[in-house]
Write an enzyme that holds these catalytic residues in place. Structure first.
Site, PDB file in Angstrom:
ATOM      1  N   GLU A 189       0.823  -1.225   0.000  1.00 33.50           N
ATOM      2  CA  GLU A 189       0.000   0.000   0.000  1.00 33.50           C
ATOM      3  C   GLU A 189       0.850   1.266   0.000  1.00 33.50           C
ATOM      4  O   GLU A 189       0.593   2.215   0.731  1.00 33.50           O
ATOM      5  CB  GLU A 189      -0.998  -0.007   1.167  1.00 33.50           C
ATOM      6  CG  GLU A 189      -2.067  -1.078   0.986  1.00 33.50           C
ATOM      7  CD  GLU A 189      -3.278  -0.907   1.887  1.00 33.50           C
ATOM      8  OE1 GLU A 189      -3.361   0.072   2.625  1.00 33.50           O
ATOM      9  OE2 GLU A 189      -4.149  -1.791   1.826  1.00 33.50           O
TER      10      GLU A 189
HETATM   11  C1  FAD Z   1       3.184  -9.368   0.622  1.00 33.90           C
HETATM   12  C2  FAD Z   1       2.802  -8.456  -0.469  1.00 33.90           C
HETATM   13  C3  FAD Z   1       1.475  -8.391  -0.891  1.00 33.90           C
HETATM   14  C4  FAD Z   1       1.125  -7.586  -1.969  1.00 33.90           C
HETATM   15  N1  FAD Z   1      -0.164  -7.615  -2.434  1.00 33.90           N
HETATM   16  C5  FAD Z   1      -0.453  -6.962  -3.591  1.00 33.90           C
HETATM   17  C6  FAD Z   1      -1.724  -7.112  -4.216  1.00 33.90           C
HETATM   18  O1  FAD Z   1      -2.597  -7.817  -3.715  1.00 33.90           O
HETATM   19  N2  FAD Z   1      -1.948  -6.483  -5.378  1.00 33.90           N
HETATM   20  C7  FAD Z   1      -1.007  -5.693  -5.957  1.00 33.90           C
HETATM   21  O2  FAD Z   1      -1.255  -5.144  -7.010  1.00 33.90           O
HETATM   22  N3  FAD Z   1       0.203  -5.517  -5.378  1.00 33.90           N
HETATM   23  C8  FAD Z   1       0.512  -6.135  -4.231  1.00 33.90           C
HETATM   24  N4  FAD Z   1       1.737  -5.978  -3.641  1.00 33.90           N
HETATM   25  C9  FAD Z   1       2.708  -5.134  -4.280  1.00 33.90           C
HETATM   26  C10 FAD Z   1       3.062  -3.900  -3.489  1.00 33.90           C
HETATM   27  O3  FAD Z   1       2.069  -2.952  -3.580  1.00 33.90           O
HETATM   28  C11 FAD Z   1       4.400  -3.458  -4.064  1.00 33.90           C
HETATM   29  O4  FAD Z   1       5.365  -4.318  -3.498  1.00 33.90           O
HETATM   30  C12 FAD Z   1       4.742  -2.050  -3.787  1.00 33.90           C
HETATM   31  O5  FAD Z   1       3.950  -1.228  -4.579  1.00 33.90           O
HETATM   32  C13 FAD Z   1       6.218  -1.755  -4.027  1.00 33.90           C
HETATM   33  O6  FAD Z   1       6.657  -2.208  -5.269  1.00 33.90           O
HETATM   34  P1  FAD Z   1       8.047  -3.009  -5.402  1.00 33.90           P
HETATM   35  O7  FAD Z   1       8.046  -4.075  -4.386  1.00 33.90           O
HETATM   36  O8  FAD Z   1       8.216  -3.369  -6.804  1.00 33.90           O
HETATM   37  O9  FAD Z   1       9.141  -1.960  -4.951  1.00 33.90           O
HETATM   38  P2  FAD Z   1       9.840  -0.830  -5.846  1.00 33.90           P
HETATM   39  O10 FAD Z   1       8.810   0.011  -6.481  1.00 33.90           O
HETATM   40  O11 FAD Z   1      10.868  -1.443  -6.700  1.00 33.90           O
HETATM   41  O12 FAD Z   1      10.534   0.046  -4.736  1.00 33.90           O
HETATM   42  C14 FAD Z   1      11.826  -0.248  -4.203  1.00 33.90           C
HETATM   43  C15 FAD Z   1      12.194   0.821  -3.196  1.00 33.90           C
HETATM   44  O13 FAD Z   1      12.281   2.092  -3.849  1.00 33.90           O
HETATM   45  C16 FAD Z   1      11.527   3.050  -3.143  1.00 33.90           C
HETATM   46  N5  FAD Z   1      11.015   4.032  -4.092  1.00 33.90           N
HETATM   47  C17 FAD Z   1      10.340   3.831  -5.236  1.00 33.90           C
HETATM   48  N6  FAD Z   1      10.029   5.012  -5.799  1.00 33.90           N
HETATM   49  C18 FAD Z   1      10.516   5.973  -5.000  1.00 33.90           C
HETATM   50  C19 FAD Z   1      10.504   7.396  -5.013  1.00 33.90           C
HETATM   51  N7  FAD Z   1       9.915   8.081  -5.977  1.00 33.90           N
HETATM   52  N8  FAD Z   1      11.100   8.035  -4.009  1.00 33.90           N
HETATM   53  C20 FAD Z   1      11.698   7.372  -3.015  1.00 33.90           C
HETATM   54  N9  FAD Z   1      11.737   6.041  -2.935  1.00 33.90           N
HETATM   55  C21 FAD Z   1      11.154   5.354  -3.914  1.00 33.90           C
HETATM   56  C22 FAD Z   1      10.398   2.248  -2.483  1.00 33.90           C
HETATM   57  O14 FAD Z   1       9.914   2.938  -1.336  1.00 33.90           O
HETATM   58  C23 FAD Z   1      11.145   0.970  -2.094  1.00 33.90           C
HETATM   59  O15 FAD Z   1      11.791   1.176  -0.877  1.00 33.90           O
HETATM   60  C24 FAD Z   1       2.097  -6.783  -2.574  1.00 33.90           C
HETATM   61  C25 FAD Z   1       3.420  -6.815  -2.117  1.00 33.90           C
HETATM   62  C26 FAD Z   1       3.779  -7.646  -1.090  1.00 33.90           C
HETATM   63  C27 FAD Z   1       5.206  -7.677  -0.656  1.00 33.90           C
END
Ligand code: FAD
Length: 823
Positions: free
Chosen positions: A494
């Site tokens: 989220e």
């Molecule tokens: C257990 C679990 C359940 C989930 N359930 C769902 C679901 O039901 N449906 C769904 O669609 N998604 C789901 N997600 C996905 C979740 O919403 C994403 O993991 C989340 O949006 C982050 O994406 P990412 O993991 O690819 O991280 P990335 O986007 O790759 O981010 C990596 C890091 O970079 C940082 N970052 C990125 N952009 C910026 C910025 N502009 N400024 C500063 N820092 C930044 C982030 O804070 C993070 O620390 C789930 C994830 C998990 C782990």
């Protein structure tokens, strides 16, 4: 003449400061300055000059034409205002501003903030919490769920039967139609028992098919899906995230193309590759976010419609579900899913074809509310459980001959966990009050999500430090090990936390909650001179007022600000007023000096986000204290948590003063202002007496301790881990007086300095304790002994065989007999 100056100069300064402090309107300033000029007997030419300036600035059409139009051109040319993309604008426009606008104003109206609701459950909701929620908690065996890596069938059946998956679905569609508060209470209680179960219940009730259908679905869609979702006949999931599109969800590549089928009807051909999708592998209905194209313009709205949300039955040909990720070993269904040339009708778009391309707006609006419910509930449940478990452990675990809770080193993390339990509950409930009023404040809910999960992570670390070996040895006796494993999940979902802090809270907050900034940006973009004139000059007055307030309140340490209440907490309202004024002026300085570049200066925006967040949290603490009757016994919690808020605020200001680049003036902030801020800081380090009082309260069997951890599941069965701890705690507290008597007797050398049952026997024989006390002491020692045991396993069990831990623990008597020694 001398007398005139003697009185007139100081009077003029005082009046100017009062007018500035209260933000008097321009016309009042004009009259005041004119009076001062006359009083000072300035030459007529000066008076005429002033009159011209006064007319230009007070008459809006003239001001617009001769001044504002030039300012507007300069601001455009210098690119002072950030450019806003379409997706950012949609995110900004989602939801409304609420309490954060007051805190951003520099002059918060505390009466208004304190009149916001601090909600309570309805009798019907309370019955659900005490009934089905309690029952399912009793049924859950979290250790078995982790070992078998599945939630058992009977739990699933119960959840479906009692409509846990339909808490947000209105009653008319067969759901429970709960308030945000009740929804949150359910998640909080489940989280204190089992993370996999709480996540499983959380997901269908947060951003996903049910939520989207509730708000945007067509009548037919609602009537078809909502009753099935409410009773668990359909299991939903929502797929937004992709390998290349995580935080930047707008970068998704999943796509759909509109085409006319052989039946003459309109369809979409969809292709997607999503990951991390909770419940996908067992879902029957998949909510999908994708970019919709209409190359033949069949919908009549151009070739690129943009992000769209649709519902796809997972049995549709081409839908791939079934594989799973393994999120930190926490056994809930989190999965990848692909779609290969999946064909569905355009009627499957949530809200029908009119909502084609409106997906991003729908998602942002729902996320604004949802972020304030599930994860804050889950974290608060975890923190309360940690408070309960560690306070028992600190009471019953003895080392060096005394309860470890008596060591000052233990008091600090124990008080921190308890303090944070008080604090997270405050902002959880305060925010839910707004959500239940129909207000969806995206900045406030982002604050809740970020801080509850961060504080949860900090508390679980503190808790494991206190429990030491008892915390790291996994098994049914370990109540916090699984919470520790799950804590990074809340940080990531989220809105991943780093981005939430640096981009969302202040990035959105600065534009949305600032009284003038967003209006200025919009006016500049539209070239609307009239709107710009109002916003720009309003902004100038705002800066001037906050500059004066910030200086005056800093010099007076907030004492010149009004507090709506008297008593022990009045000082905190004043300090908040001081903080708000300094925050408002520093935000304007940062926006003015960095302009559009501020967005990318995340080290600076993150610190502003911290100040705004801790001001909001502090406000919610004051609201809770008031809502709970301003009880004297709660003051240690209020003092400790308020000091924590101000300490975080002070650190953030220090960072801003030290790092903000203000053309030509950086030396002022890095030098004199920082020096003054350190000399006159808003808060200092924690007061040891507060941490001592909180730790002592937590280790006392009182109503206050129960109130602090209210809403979590506490089993009554002493054979359960928490039930066992609770019983040990109660009996130990009962036996404490007798224990003290024996210690005193040992110190007076009336009885020998030994330990174990022998000592109790001698104390009874010498008449130091009576038989009731002897019974309590023996029982207490037995229970303590049982409660500090950890699980152990045979090699076969350890390597994944039947994993029933060894139940044949030695008892206290035999063990102490074996180890009996003179201490
Ligand atoms: C257990 C679990 C359940 C989930 N359930 C769902 C679901 O039901 N449906 C769904 O669609 N998604 C789901 N997600 C996905 C979740 O919403 C994403 O993991 C989340 O949006 C982050 O994406 P990412 O993991 O690819 O991280 P990335 O986007 O790759 O981010 C990596 C890091 O970079 C940082 N970052 C990125 N952009 C910026 C910025 N502009 N400024 C500063 N820092 C930044 C982030 O804070 C993070 O620390 C789930 C994830 C998990 C782990």
């Amino acid at each position: 003449m001398d007398t005139l100056f003697q009185y007139l100069v100081p009077a003029t300064i005082i009046i100017a400061v009062i007018l500035g402090f209260h933000g008097a309107p321009l016309i009042v300033w004009t009259v005041g300055i004119a009076a001062a000029l006359v009083g000072f007997k300035v030459p007529g030419s000066v008076l005429i000059g002033f009159g011209v300036v006064a007319v230009v600035f007070n008459l809006k059409p003239i001001r617009s034409m001769f001044v504002s139009s030039i300012v507007m051109k300069i601001m455009k040319a210098l690119n002072i205002v950030p450019s806003i993309s379409e997706t950012e604008r949609t995110a900004l426009d989602a939801g409304v501003v609420w309490a954060e606008a007051e805190l951003f104003s520099g002059k918060p109206d505390f009466k208004k903030l304190m009149n916001e609701p601090y909600p309570e459950l309805t009798p019907e909701e309370k019955a659900f919490i005490d009934g089905p929620v309690d029952r399912v908690c009793q049924m859950i065996d979290d250790w078995a769920i982790f070992k078998n890596r599945e939630i058992p069938e009977n739990i699933w059946d119960f959840l479906k039967k009692e409509k846990f998956l339909g808490m947000i679905i209105p009653k008319e569609y067969g759901g429970l139609g709960f308030s945000a508060l009740c929804h949150s209470q359910v998640i909080m209680k489940l989280s204190s028992r089992s993370m996999p179960v709480s996540i499983t219940v959380m997901v269908p009730n947060s951003l996903g098919p049910a939520e989207l259908l509730n708000h945007y679905g067509t009548k037919e869609q609602k009537e078809h899906y909502l009753p099935r979702l409410a009773c668990g006949e359909e299991i939903p999931c929502f797929a937004l995230t992709e390998p290349g599109a995580g935080s930047d969800a707008g970068a998704m590549t999943s796509e759909g193309t509109v085409f006319k089928g052989s039946d003459g009807k309109l369809h979409m051909r969809l292709n997607w590759n999503k990951r991390y999708i909770t419940l996908a592998s067992i879902s029957t209905i998949l909510g999908l976010a994708f970019k919709l194209r209409d190359p033949e313009n069949l919908l009549g709205r151009g070739p690129d419609l943009g992000i769209t949300c649709a519902l796809i039955p997972t049995k549709t040909e081409g839908v791939v579900v079934g594989r799973r990720h393994d999120p930190m070993g926490v056994p809930f269904h989190n999965c990848p899913t692909q779609g290969k040339n999946v064909v569905i009708s355009v009627d499957q778009i949530i809200g029908g074809v009119t909502n084609a391309g409106r997906g991003w707006k729908m998602l942002m609006e729902c996320l604004a509310a949802g972020r304030g419910i599930s994860l804050p509930a889950q974290s608060t449940g975890g923190i309360k459980l940690a408070a309960r478990v560690t306070s028992v452990h600190a009471t019953i675990r003895k080392q060096f001959g005394i309860n470890i809770g008596k060591f000052e080193g233990i008091e600090i993390p124990l008080a921190r966990i308890a303090g944070f339990a008080y604090l997270t509950e405050s902002f959880r409930r305060y925010t839910l009050g707004a959500l239940d009023k129909g207000i969806k404040p995206p900045v406030v809910t982002a604050i809740c999500k970020y801080h509850s999960t961060e504080l949860g992570r900090r508390c679980i670390n503190d808790a494991l430090d206190i429990l030491a070996g008892n915390g790291i040895s996994q098994g049914p006796r370990n109540l916090l090990g699984h919470g520790y494993l799950a804590s990074p999940i809340g940080i990531t979902v989220e809105g991943a936390n780093i981005m939430t802090r640096t981009l969302i809270i202040f990035g959105q907050g600065a534009l949305r909650a600032h009284p003038y900034a967003y209006a200025e940006v919009n006016a500049l973009e539209k070239g609307d001179l009239k709107a710009f004139d109002v916003a720009f000059w309003g902004h100038m007055g705002h800066i001037f007022r906050n500059g004066v307030r910030s200086i005056i309140l800093s010099i007076s340490r907030g004492w010149l600000a009004a507090s709506p209440f008297t008593g022990r907490v009045a000082k905190y309202y004043r300090r908040l007023a001081w903080t708000s004024a300094s925050f408002a002026i520093m935000s304007d300085i940062a926006m003015g000096s960095l302009g559009g570049k501020l967005k990318m200066k995340e080290k600076i925006t993150g610190r502003f986000a911290d100040i705004l967040s801790w001001m909001y949290i502090a406000t919610s603490i004051l609201r809770r204290f008031k809502a709970e009757g301003s009880r004297k016994e709660d003051l240690p919690f209020v003092h400790f948590t308020m000091n924590h808020c101000f300490l975080e605020i002070q650190r953030a200001f220090d960072g801003i003063f030290n790092n903000l680049d203000v053309p030509g003036l950086s030396w002022l902030f890095r030098g004199p202002i920082r020096w003054w801020a350190n000399l006159n800081s808003i808060a200092g380090e924690d007061n040891d007496s507060h941490t001592h009082k909180i730790a002592t309260l937590m280790m006392s069997d009182t109503e206050q301790r129960d109130r602090l951890t209210e809403g979590i599941f506490i089993p009554k069965d002493p054979n359960e881990a928490l039930g066992r701890l609770e019983e040990a705690f109660k009996v130990t507290k009962r036996a404490e007086h007798a224990d003290d008597k024996i210690r005193k007797a040992v110190r007076q050398k009336l009885i020998p300095k030994i330990k174990g049952p022998e000592l109790i026997k001698i104390a009874l024989e010498k008449g130091i304790i009576n038989t009731d006390e002897q019974r309590d002491l023996i029982r207490s020692e037995e229970l303590r002994w049982q409660a500090v045991q950890v699980d152990d396993f045979s090699e076969a069990e350890f390597h994944g065989g039947v994993s029933t831990p060894n139940k044949s623990k030695t008892d206290w008597t035999t063990s102490t007999k074996q180890a009996a020694k003179v201490i």
